[in-house]
Design a protein around this motif. Structure first.
Motif, PDB file in Angstrom:
ATOM      1  N   LYS A 184     -46.535  56.293  63.510  1.00 46.72           N
ATOM      2  CA  LYS A 184     -45.449  56.654  64.429  1.00 46.72           C
ATOM      3  C   LYS A 184     -44.267  57.271  63.682  1.00 46.72           C
ATOM      4  N   VAL A 185     -43.929  56.726  62.520  1.00 43.60           N
ATOM      5  CA  VAL A 185     -42.829  57.288  61.726  1.00 43.60           C
ATOM      6  C   VAL A 185     -43.184  58.699  61.262  1.00 43.60           C
ATOM      7  N   LEU A 186     -44.375  58.873  60.726  1.00 45.45           N
ATOM      8  CA  LEU A 186     -44.780  60.172  60.174  1.00 45.45           C
ATOM      9  C   LEU A 186     -44.959  61.248  61.240  1.00 45.45           C
ATOM     10  N   THR A 187     -45.380  60.863  62.429  1.00 46.86           N
ATOM     11  CA  THR A 187     -45.617  61.842  63.493  1.00 46.86           C
ATOM     12  C   THR A 187     -44.464  61.927  64.482  1.00 46.86           C
ATOM     13  N   ALA A 188     -43.452  61.087  64.303  1.00 47.71           N
ATOM     14  CA  ALA A 188     -42.302  61.042  65.222  1.00 47.71           C
ATOM     15  C   ALA A 188     -42.783  60.888  66.671  1.00 47.71           C
ATOM     16  N   SER A 189     -43.753  60.024  66.867  1.00 49.92           N
ATOM     17  CA  SER A 189     -44.267  59.785  68.216  1.00 49.92           C
ATOM     18  C   SER A 189     -44.294  58.289  68.494  1.00 49.92           C
ATOM     19  N   GLY A 190     -44.149  57.948  69.743  1.00 46.69           N
ATOM     20  CA  GLY A 190     -44.170  56.543  70.116  1.00 46.69           C
ATOM     21  C   GLY A 190     -42.866  55.851  69.747  1.00 46.69           C
ATOM     22  N   GLU A 191     -42.806  54.592  70.040  1.00 45.20           N
ATOM     23  CA  GLU A 191     -41.611  53.797  69.750  1.00 45.20           C
ATOM     24  C   GLU A 191     -41.877  52.898  68.552  1.00 45.20           C
ATOM     25  N   THR A 192     -41.072  53.051  67.521  1.00 42.92           N
ATOM     26  CA  THR A 192     -41.235  52.215  66.335  1.00 42.92           C
ATOM     27  C   THR A 192     -40.537  50.867  66.547  1.00 42.92           C
ATOM     28  N   LEU A 193     -40.768  49.985  65.618  1.00 45.76           N
ATOM     29  CA  LEU A 193     -40.121  48.670  65.633  1.00 45.76           C
ATOM     30  C   LEU A 193     -38.789  48.723  64.899  1.00 45.76           C
ATOM     31  N   ARG A 194     -38.025  49.768  65.133  1.00 45.40           N
ATOM     32  CA  ARG A 194     -36.706  49.919  64.530  1.00 45.40           C
ATOM     33  C   ARG A 194     -35.735  48.976  65.235  1.00 45.40           C
ATOM     34  N   ASN A 195     -35.023  48.174  64.446  1.00 45.53           N
ATOM     35  CA  ASN A 195     -34.098  47.156  64.958  1.00 45.53           C
ATOM     36  C   ASN A 195     -34.812  46.140  65.849  1.00 45.53           C
ATOM     37  N   LYS A 196     -36.113  46.015  65.647  1.00 46.56           N
ATOM     38  CA  LYS A 196     -36.928  45.050  66.379  1.00 46.56           C
ATOM     39  C   LYS A 196     -37.908  44.417  65.405  1.00 46.56           C
ATOM     40  N   MET A 197     -38.398  43.263  65.774  1.00 48.47           N
ATOM     41  CA  MET A 197     -39.409  42.613  64.962  1.00 48.47           C
ATOM     42  C   MET A 197     -40.511  42.111  65.882  1.00 48.47           C
ATOM     43  N   LEU A 198     -41.729  42.536  65.601  1.00 50.50           N
ATOM     44  CA  LEU A 198     -42.885  42.044  66.335  1.00 50.50           C
ATOM     45  C   LEU A 198     -43.361  40.778  65.631  1.00 50.50           C
ATOM     46  N   CYS A 199     -43.392  39.691  66.357  1.00 45.70           N
ATOM     47  CA  CYS A 199     -43.858  38.408  65.814  1.00 45.70           C
ATOM     48  C   CYS A 199     -45.160  38.048  66.516  1.00 45.70           C
ATOM     49  N   PHE A 200     -46.132  37.585  65.738  1.00 45.99           N
ATOM     50  CA  PHE A 200     -47.397  37.179  66.341  1.00 45.99           C
ATOM     51  C   PHE A 200     -47.863  35.846  65.801  1.00 45.99           C
ATOM     52  N   ASP A 201     -48.601  35.152  66.649  1.00 45.04           N
ATOM     53  CA  ASP A 201     -49.207  33.873  66.296  1.00 45.04           C
ATOM     54  C   ASP A 201     -50.617  33.906  66.874  1.00 45.04           C
ATOM     55  N   THR A 202     -51.598  34.134  66.023  1.00 47.74           N
ATOM     56  CA  THR A 202     -52.970  34.283  66.511  1.00 47.74           C
ATOM     57  C   THR A 202     -53.616  32.946  66.866  1.00 47.74           C
ATOM     58  N   GLU A 203     -53.038  31.850  66.426  1.00 49.22           N
ATOM     59  CA  GLU A 203     -53.580  30.548  66.824  1.00 49.22           C
ATOM     60  C   GLU A 203     -53.412  30.337  68.327  1.00 49.22           C
ATOM     61  N   TRP A 204     -52.285  30.818  68.863  1.00 48.11           N
ATOM     62  CA  TRP A 204     -51.978  30.638  70.284  1.00 48.11           C
ATOM     63  C   TRP A 204     -51.971  31.973  71.044  1.00 48.11           C
ATOM     64  N   ASN A 205     -52.381  33.053  70.407  1.00 47.49           N
ATOM     65  CA  ASN A 205     -52.430  34.386  71.017  1.00 47.49           C
ATOM     66  C   ASN A 205     -51.074  34.802  71.578  1.00 47.49           C
ATOM     67  N   LEU A 206     -50.040  34.612  70.791  1.00 45.04           N
ATOM     68  CA  LEU A 206     -48.685  34.969  71.196  1.00 45.04           C
ATOM     69  C   LEU A 206     -48.224  36.218  70.451  1.00 45.04           C
ATOM     70  N   PHE A 207     -47.653  37.155  71.180  1.00 46.26           N
ATOM     71  CA  PHE A 207     -47.046  38.351  70.609  1.00 46.26           C
ATOM     72  C   PHE A 207     -45.700  38.528  71.294  1.00 46.26           C
ATOM     73  N   GLU A 208     -44.662  38.717  70.492  1.00 46.93           N
ATOM     74  CA  GLU A 208     -43.319  38.847  71.035  1.00 46.93           C
ATOM     75  C   GLU A 208     -42.542  39.862  70.198  1.00 46.93           C
ATOM     76  N   ILE A 209     -41.743  40.663  70.877  1.00 46.90           N
ATOM     77  CA  ILE A 209     -40.857  41.589  70.163  1.00 46.90           C
ATOM     78  C   ILE A 209     -39.440  41.100  70.353  1.00 46.90           C
ATOM     79  N   MET A 210     -38.751  40.912  69.229  1.00 52.50           N
ATOM     80  CA  MET A 210     -37.379  40.428  69.242  1.00 52.50           C
ATOM     81  C   MET A 210     -36.445  41.511  68.734  1.00 52.50           C
ATOM     82  N   GLU A 211     -35.255  41.577  69.297  1.00 50.63           N
ATOM     83  CA  GLU A 211     -34.236  42.506  68.800  1.00 50.63           C
ATOM     84  C   GLU A 211     -33.687  41.962  67.483  1.00 50.63           C
ATOM     85  N   VAL A 212     -33.507  42.837  66.517  1.00 52.44           N
ATOM     86  CA  VAL A 212     -32.911  42.474  65.231  1.00 52.44           C
ATOM     87  C   VAL A 212     -31.759  43.444  65.014  1.00 52.44           C
ATOM     88  N   GLY A 213     -30.581  42.996  65.122  1.00 52.31           N
ATOM     89  CA  GLY A 213     -29.491  43.948  64.969  1.00 52.31           C
ATOM     90  C   GLY A 213     -28.206  43.394  65.269  1.00 52.31           C
TER      91      GLY A 213
END
Length: 108
Positions: free
Chosen positions: A79-108
């Motif tokens: 995404k960074v190299l092609t300037a396409s899509g939304e990057t995780l800029r000022n965000k953090m994707l957190c995952f927990d595969t034990e419980w199948n949890l995915f969350e994006i949090m604002e970092v800023g």
């Protein structure tokens, strides 16, 4: 990278060269991914008091955790190299595969 200090050093080097850094960290079944651009705040928001050892030293890492974190990092790089899509800029994707949890949090 295996140490917080090494991650902070890499971030400083990327910022000095004006290039984004795509960060990932894992511990056990959990992980997080974020993209830090040179003008953004960065890892100092996550690692206020760098420790010598992270949680992964106690939890270990099943093979799927680093594989998933790496795949997410690669997608961020595309995404960074092609300037396409939304990057995780000022965000953090957190995952927990034990419980199948995915969350994006604002970092800023």
């Amino acid at each position: 990278l295996d140490s917080i200090q090494a991650r902070l050093t890499l971030e400083r080097a990327a910022k000095a060269r004006g290039i984004p850094m795509i960060h990932a960290a894992i511990a056990g079944c959990c992980g997080r991914v974020m993209t830090v651009y040179p003008q953004d705040g960065g890892l100092e928001k996550l690692y206020r008091l760098p420790q010598k050892k992270g949680a992964e030293n106690e939890l270990g890492n099943p093979a799927a955790t680093p594989a998933l974190a790496a795949a997410l990092q690669v997608q961020e790089a595309v995404k960074v190299l092609t300037a396409s899509g939304e990057t995780l800029r000022n965000k953090m994707l957190c995952f927990d595969t034990e419980w199948n949890l995915f969350e994006i949090m604002e970092v800023g």
